[in-house]
Scaffold this motif. Structure first.
Motif, PDB file in Angstrom:
ATOM      1  N   MET A 265       7.834 -26.442 -22.136  1.00 41.73           N
ATOM      2  CA  MET A 265       6.554 -25.742 -21.992  1.00 41.73           C
ATOM      3  C   MET A 265       5.956 -25.325 -23.336  1.00 41.73           C
ATOM      4  O   MET A 265       4.750 -25.051 -23.424  1.00 41.73           O
ATOM      5  CB  MET A 265       6.753 -24.501 -21.122  1.00 41.73           C
ATOM      6  N   ARG A 266       6.775 -25.258 -24.374  1.00 37.28           N
ATOM      7  CA  ARG A 266       6.354 -24.654 -25.648  1.00 37.28           C
ATOM      8  C   ARG A 266       5.053 -25.259 -26.183  1.00 37.28           C
ATOM      9  O   ARG A 266       4.130 -24.541 -26.559  1.00 37.28           O
ATOM     10  CB  ARG A 266       7.472 -24.786 -26.677  1.00 37.28           C
ATOM     11  N   ASP A 267       4.969 -26.561 -26.241  1.00 41.06           N
ATOM     12  CA  ASP A 267       3.793 -27.226 -26.811  1.00 41.06           C
ATOM     13  C   ASP A 267       2.933 -27.909 -25.747  1.00 41.06           C
ATOM     14  O   ASP A 267       2.072 -28.743 -26.079  1.00 41.06           O
ATOM     15  CB  ASP A 267       4.236 -28.252 -27.858  1.00 41.06           C
ATOM     16  N   SER A 268       3.160 -27.563 -24.488  1.00 36.59           N
ATOM     17  CA  SER A 268       2.409 -28.211 -23.414  1.00 36.59           C
ATOM     18  C   SER A 268       0.981 -27.654 -23.363  1.00 36.59           C
ATOM     19  O   SER A 268       0.780 -26.437 -23.408  1.00 36.59           O
ATOM     20  CB  SER A 268       3.110 -27.974 -22.070  1.00 36.59           C
ATOM     21  N   PRO A 269      -0.044 -28.505 -23.269  1.00 37.22           N
ATOM     22  CA  PRO A 269      -1.438 -28.040 -23.259  1.00 37.22           C
ATOM     23  C   PRO A 269      -1.742 -27.126 -22.073  1.00 37.22           C
ATOM     24  O   PRO A 269      -1.152 -27.263 -20.998  1.00 37.22           O
ATOM     25  CB  PRO A 269      -2.237 -29.343 -23.162  1.00 37.22           C
ATOM     26  N   GLU A 270      -2.688 -26.209 -22.285  1.00 39.97           N
ATOM     27  CA  GLU A 270      -3.062 -25.234 -21.253  1.00 39.97           C
ATOM     28  C   GLU A 270      -4.172 -25.735 -20.339  1.00 39.97           C
ATOM     29  O   GLU A 270      -4.669 -24.976 -19.507  1.00 39.97           O
ATOM     30  CB  GLU A 270      -3.482 -23.923 -21.906  1.00 39.97           C
ATOM     31  N   GLU A 271      -4.570 -26.972 -20.506  1.00 37.39           N
ATOM     32  CA  GLU A 271      -5.579 -27.545 -19.625  1.00 37.39           C
ATOM     33  C   GLU A 271      -5.041 -28.826 -19.010  1.00 37.39           C
ATOM     34  O   GLU A 271      -4.357 -29.608 -19.671  1.00 37.39           O
ATOM     35  CB  GLU A 271      -6.875 -27.837 -20.384  1.00 37.39           C
TER      36      GLU A 271
END
Length: 673
Positions: A265-271
């Motif tokens: 989840m650390r670098d996963s995009p928020e969109e």
């Protein structure tokens, strides 16, 4: 159906509840109910217009066939429409209604030290990030994802992430065994499993990852290993110094398969753009075991389930913007799907998400949480109510419960004594009790009071919800009018009814439609009184035919529980040479009460007095505890087998405590003596 005029004890909604209620009185209910049956197209279109549709429906809102003699059974809602469940319960609220800063969930962990608030904007962000993680793992529209998690926020994130990308979630209650998890993974052919390292239940630490690994190993042994990735969450209680058992938990690891949630989840995009789905695309599979046989994968679809869960939540709990709602169920069951996740979120509700148990770290935990968050609508199971009744009024008196406005029950018919205690002690005599009847298969409430509109009778599920048309049939399929008792069936579908058994439509038709063509068969017995109120009498296989008299086990149980020594009772049938069937009763006594012949005689006399001589039990057995699933449901199949001294009990993996069965067999000899 008319306004009831019964002279028996009834409870009427308080005036202050009626003032701003969505359905303010009984006549308003009747008018809406008639509209839902006479003009369902207009009725459900008004509900559908509240949501976002990428593409509108092209055909009639509801199409169906319930008669197996006329071809395949089917139900379709809003055929031709395209939408997305996750968009409707999150994006629509954040972007169109400005709910971004509103709290979606107050999470309370097993320990009061673990809690957090999650706003709608935060929820949307986490769901999008999780959706991108799943996509990176190769999950695409139509793929199945098994979720084996405790009641932590990540459970909601994951199920909504699946809904966002068109994957089908299959949530498995995190108290099930590795064998049960394996069976469900295989049936769904899941490609990803989401689990946690561990979970506390009270003081007990459970290694969930180890159970998950055992399940995956069993899948491999059976030649059905479809899971390619296992996404593992570090439980909040085990990732901080306050998690005292942190070092005790050894997390097994397979670097080829296992992925830590935090790292993914650390670098996963928020969109994440939602996948626009057909109205009848599958949303989730939820397995329900029934009394025998392989668990059934109950299949629900997108549009109809959205309409029905949103409307039932809004009307049954009379939801308003400033409410704080709490359902104590686990999302691993249909109650959690419909009335913790989808129904509340579709209405922009603020809910409590609770991981713990009612008596940890003290017996007032429920009441403490109600006071803490000023809960207005509280929904729990009769099992929990009866458990807390044993501790009396004192634990409640330490807390302020004045915020409560509506109480609800779910899971089984509530006996009148528990109803009265719930109403008078918890609700302080001012909160209506909505006793809801429904099933995994129905998707939402089908018989239920509406809190401001329905005069209440303790123990009755009262009247049908909008769009639901019940009937009572006898053994020959003949419809019974007026006061009657028999099989509860439904003439027509509502949008949220199940569509099939996953990969086994024939089983779907045989289980629910073959016995009485033209009707959906609930499998439950029911009686209708002179006022038209419906009373659920228990599963059909829990009904007894004693000397030609049809009798409900629930009625006998209610009579037994009127005795001051009895905390809980369960009644099953046992073959009888003369009567055909006789009553075999299991009773759990309150603390310090003694089981003896005098008590047995008193209980038999009580049942005779309350029901009649025909209902006199032949056997009454002491039951220090009853065999229950981890969700608290009594496994009557096992009790019937114990009553008949059948030693081969089959699969016991869903039992909360299998040792209970051994103890009951030991006690059985006394009852038979």
């Amino acid at each position: 159906m008319v306004v009831p005029e019964s002279q028996e004890k009834m409870y009427y909604p308080p005036d202050d509840l009626k003032r701003d209620a969505h359905v303010p009185d009984f006549n308003s209910y009747l008018a809406l109910y008639r509209k839902s049956l006479e003009n369902p197209e207009a009725f459900w279109k008004e509900i559908a217009d509240e949501f976002f549709w990428k593409k509108p429906a092209t055909g009639p809102l509801l199409q169906y066939n319930f008669d197996v003699t006329k071809g395949n059974i089917y139900v379709k809602c809003m055929e031709g429409a395209k939408t997305n469940m996750c968009y409707n319960v999150l994006d629509r609220l954040v972007r169109e209604k400005n709910f971004g800063e509103k709290v979606a969930y107050y999470w309370e962990g097993n320990s009061p030290d673990h809690h957090m608030a999650i706003t709608y904007s935060q929820l949307l962000s986490q769901v999008c990030r999780c959706a991108n993680v799943l996509k990176k793992m190769g999950v695409k529209k139509g793929d199945r994802v098994s979720i084996y998690l405790p009641m932590i926020p990540e459970l909601v994130y994951t199920m909504l992430a699946c809904a966002r990308i068109g994957a089908v979630h299959s949530i498995v209650f995190a108290g099930f065994s590795s064998e049960s998890l394996c069976e469900r993974i295989i049936d769904a052919s899941s490609c990803v499993l989401v689990t946690a390292d561990g979970v506390y239940r009270g003081e007990k630490l459970i290694n969930l990852k180890q159970i998950a690994d055992e399940a995956l190993e069993k899948c491999r042994e059976k030649g059905s290993s479809t899971v390619t990735k296992c996404l593992v969450i570090k439980h909040p209680a085990l990732r901080t110094k306050s998690g005292a058992a942190c070092n005790k938990l050894q997390t097994p690891w397979d670097s080829d398969c296992d992925v830590w949630w935090d790292e993914a989840m650390r670098d996963s995009p928020e969109e994440c753009e939602p996948e626009w789905l057909d109205a009848e695309d599958p949303l989730f599979i939820l397995y329900t075991s029934g009394s025998t046989g392989k668990p059934k994968g109950v299949l629900h679809t997108v549009a109809g389930y959205l309409l029905y869960t949103s409307l039932t939540f809004k009307y049954v709990f009379d939801h308003h913007h400033d409410d704080v709602y709490w359902c104590t169920a686990d999302i691993g069951w249909i109650t959690g799907h419909s009335y913790i996740t989808y129904g509340p979120l579709a209405n922009g509700a603020t809910s409590v998400l609770f991981e713990g148990i009612p008596v940890h770290p003290h017996v007032g935990r429920f009441w403490e949480i109600i006071e803490k968050y000023k809960v207005t609508k509280f929904y729990t199971a009769p099992t929990a109510i009866r458990l807390l009744m044993q501790y009396g009024r004192e634990p409640l008196q330490k807390y302020d419960l004045s915020s409560l406005r509506i109480l609800g029950t779910v899971g089984e018919p509530i006996n009148p004594e528990a109803w009265q205690w719930y109403h008078e002690v918890v609700g302080q005599g001012r909160c209506p009790v909505v006793d809801t009847f429904w099933q995994t298969e129905t998707g939402g409430h089908v018989l239920t009071p509406l809190p401001a509109a329905t005069p209440l009778k303790p123990g009755s599920a009262t009247f049908p919800f909008f769009g639901v048309e019940p009937a009572i049939l006898n053994e020959h399929g003949e419809e019974l009018e007026g006061e009657a008792e028999g099989y509860l069936v439904f003439r027509r579908p509502w949008p949220g009814i199940m569509r099939s058994v996953y990969r086994n439509h024939e089983r779907f038709e045989n289980t629910y439609f073959k016995k009485f063509p033209g009707f959906y068969v609930t499998g439950d017995g029911c009686k209708r009184d002179k006022d038209g109120y419906y009373w659920i009498t228990g599963r059909i296989d829990d009904m007894l035919n004693v000397s030609g008299h049809l009798m409900s086990t629930a009625e006998v149980e209610a009579a037994l529980m009127k005795h001051p020594a009895v905390a809980e009772a369960a009644v099953v049938s046992r073959p009888h040479a003369v009567k055909g069937e006789c009553l075999y009763c299991f009773v759990t006594l309150k603390h310090s009460r003694e089981f003896n012949h005098t008590l047995q005689d008193e209980l038999k006399r009580l049942v005779r007095e309350k029901i009649g001589p025909i209902a006199t039990p032949d056997f009454i057995q002491n039951a220090p505890a009853l065999p229950k699933t981890r969700s608290g449901k009594i496994m009557r199949r096992i009790l019937r087998q114990i009553a008949r001294n059948e030693k081969d009990l089959g699969d016991l993996s869903t039992l909360a405590d299998p040792k209970v069965v051994e103890e009951l067999f030991n006690q059985r000899c006394e009852a038979a003596a």
